[in-house]
Write an enzyme that holds these catalytic residues in place. Structure first.
Site, mmCIF file in Angstrom:
data_model
loop_
_atom_site.group_PDB
_atom_site.id
_atom_site.type_symbol
_atom_site.label_atom_id
_atom_site.label_comp_id
_atom_site.label_asym_id
_atom_site.label_seq_id
_atom_site.Cartn_x
_atom_site.Cartn_y
_atom_site.Cartn_z
ATOM 1 N N LEU A 105 0.864 -1.183 0.000
ATOM 2 C CA LEU A 105 0.000 0.000 0.000
ATOM 3 C C LEU A 105 0.898 1.229 0.000
ATOM 4 O O LEU A 105 2.022 1.182 0.512
ATOM 5 C CB LEU A 105 -0.887 0.027 1.252
ATOM 6 N N ASP A 106 0.392 2.330 -0.530
ATOM 7 C CA ASP A 106 1.153 3.591 -0.509
ATOM 8 C C ASP A 106 1.364 4.044 0.936
ATOM 9 O O ASP A 106 0.601 3.674 1.834
ATOM 10 C CB ASP A 106 0.393 4.695 -1.252
ATOM 11 N N LEU A 107 2.351 4.928 1.093
ATOM 12 C CA LEU A 107 2.681 5.466 2.424
ATOM 13 C C LEU A 107 1.448 6.082 3.104
ATOM 14 O O LEU A 107 1.214 5.896 4.295
ATOM 15 C CB LEU A 107 3.793 6.520 2.260
#
Ligand code: URA
Length: 236
Positions: A105-107
């Site tokens: 998942l993105d930050l």
């Protein structure tokens, strides 16, 4: 991702630092077992979690492990990072060895992340042909309209990678909150898809992968082991 499959003779040669000829003799002397069965075949292929022993002493014998994590915003989906805390850092040190992430998942995305040392299992969930659904809750800056649904289901062409996204489902919960169901995971996919409508994603949260829902008892940053039933039925 590192797997621990391989030929028995190579593994033994490496472990005992012996030439092939001596490995053949070792096998013929019936001292080597795999999962408790004597193996004499040099070409025998070892699978990831097979228990290998010589004279009754375990040489290799990992057990498969599976965890779900509720990833908070600001934690990076990596096993190592010089700048940020990683999802692996959320687990106690003694559990971290050999784990890899199933679906990053993105930050600034929160929610369900799976961790395991079982690469076959993660491949069965994340391989491009697996078509396992990932469900996200999305909060948007602008109101959505019905035309979004058709565009998501038709697929969008991304020039940079020269790909068209697979049909995705968009379920409108309210003017600014929707659910998106993807069967793939291209770079920043959801943000880029809403970007086509110049609509900024304010919050993105994954709550389901296949049949596995994020446990509502897990607060952001918490984790738990998967049950054997969850592991078995994850793809369903
Ligand atoms: N789509 C995104 O844009 N980001 C994610 O983290 C997951 C899907």
């Amino acid at each position: 991702m590192q797997t621990k499959r391989g030929r028995l003779d190579r593994l033994l040669a490496k472990h005992f630092n012996l030439p092939r000829k001596q490995i053949r003799a070792l096998l013929l002397s019936q001292r080597v077992t795999v999962d408790g069965i004597i193996i004499k075949d040099m070409d025998f292929q070892l699978d990831e979690f097979m228990q290998l022993a010589c004279d009754g002493e375990l040489i290799r014998g990992d057990v498969p492990r599976y965890y779900m994590v509720n990833k908070p915003i600001g934690i990076v989906s990596a096993t190592q990072d010089s700048e940020h805390q990683t999802v692996l850092d959320l687990l106690p040190t003694e559990l971290r060895a050999d784990l890899h992430i199933v679906g990053r998942l993105d930050l600034n995305t929160s929610g369900l992340i799976l961790l395991t040392n079982d690469s076959r299992w993660s491949e069965s969930l994340m391989a491009p042909g697996a078509h396992v659904a990932k469900r996200y809750l999305v909060t948007l800056k602008e109101a959505v309209t019905a035309e979004y649904t058709a565009a998501f289901s038709a697929g969008m062409y991304f020039e940079f990678e020269d790909i068209t996204t697979l049909p995705a489902e968009l379920i409108i919960h309210s003017s600014h909150q929707v659910e998106v169901v993807l069967e793939e995971g291209k770079y920043h996919q959801i943000k880029r898809m809403f970007g086509r409508f110049r609509n900024q994603v304010l919050a993105l949260h994954r709550f389901k992968i296949g049949a596995l829902s994020l446990d509502p008892k897990l607060a952001a940053g918490q984790w738990r082991e998967l049950t054997p039933q969850e592991v078995k039925n994850a793809r369903a």
